[in-house]
Write a protein that holds these residues in place. Sequence first.
Motif, PDB file in Angstrom:
ATOM      1  N   ASP A  46       0.833  -1.208   0.000  1.00 17.74           N
ATOM      2  CA  ASP A  46       0.000   0.000   0.000  1.00 17.74           C
ATOM      3  C   ASP A  46       0.863   1.252   0.000  1.00 17.74           C
ATOM      4  OD1 ASP A  46      -2.149  -1.703   0.071  1.00 17.74           O
ATOM      5  OD2 ASP A  46      -2.680  -1.254   2.160  1.00 17.74           O
ATOM      6  N   TRP A  47       1.942   1.236   0.772  1.00 21.70           N
ATOM      7  CA  TRP A  47       2.856   2.377   0.833  1.00 21.70           C
ATOM      8  C   TRP A  47       3.500   2.622  -0.532  1.00 21.70           C
ATOM      9  CZ3 TRP A  47       3.851   6.019   4.435  1.00 21.70           C
ATOM     10  CH2 TRP A  47       5.013   6.791   4.283  1.00 21.70           C
ATOM     11  N   GLU A  48       3.947   1.545  -1.169  1.00 23.72           N
ATOM     12  CA  GLU A  48       4.597   1.660  -2.459  1.00 23.72           C
ATOM     13  C   GLU A  48       3.624   2.147  -3.529  1.00 23.72           C
ATOM     14  OE1 GLU A  48       8.217  -1.570  -2.151  1.00 23.72           O
ATOM     15  OE2 GLU A  48       6.252  -2.283  -2.830  1.00 23.72           O
ATOM     16  N   SER A  49       2.385   1.682  -3.514  1.00 22.90           N
ATOM     17  CA  SER A  49       1.410   2.110  -4.516  1.00 22.90           C
ATOM     18  C   SER A  49       1.014   3.569  -4.292  1.00 22.90           C
ATOM     19  CB  SER A  49       0.186   1.208  -4.533  1.00 22.90           C
ATOM     20  OG  SER A  49      -0.536   1.339  -3.327  1.00 22.90           O
ATOM     21  N   ALA A  50       1.000   4.041  -3.063  1.00 21.10           N
ATOM     22  CA  ALA A  50       0.687   5.439  -2.768  1.00 21.10           C
ATOM     23  C   ALA A  50       1.826   6.345  -3.220  1.00 21.10           C
ATOM     24  CB  ALA A  50       0.432   5.622  -1.287  1.00 21.10           C
ATOM     25  N   ASP A  51       3.045   5.807  -3.252  1.00 15.19           N
ATOM     26  CA  ASP A  51       4.228   6.573  -3.628  1.00 15.19           C
ATOM     27  C   ASP A  51       4.334   6.741  -5.152  1.00 15.19           C
ATOM     28  OD1 ASP A  51       6.507   8.021  -2.858  1.00 15.19           O
ATOM     29  OD2 ASP A  51       7.804   6.297  -3.251  1.00 15.19           O
ATOM     30  N   SER A  52       3.639   5.878  -5.909  1.00 10.29           N
ATOM     31  CA  SER A  52       3.740   5.910  -7.369  1.00 10.29           C
ATOM     32  C   SER A  52       2.934   7.029  -7.991  1.00 10.29           C
ATOM     33  CB  SER A  52       3.248   4.601  -7.964  1.00 10.29           C
ATOM     34  OG  SER A  52       3.996   3.548  -7.465  1.00 10.29           O
TER      35      SER A  52
END
Length: 52
Positions: A46-52
């Motif tokens: 979730d953190w990585e997808s929010a960062d994209s």
Amino acid sequence: MLAWNNPKLHAPERRKTWLACEEHREHLSQFLGVRGFLKDVVPLADWESADS
């Protein structure tokens, strides 16, 4: 993933991160929480997808 910051050192919007396995997540959450540093606990994906 635990998002945190030290308000004495970091701007309020800054987030530092610690990755933790299920076995250690609760202990690290308590460690940061007692100090008032813990801001959020989210799955890494979730953190990585929010960062994209």
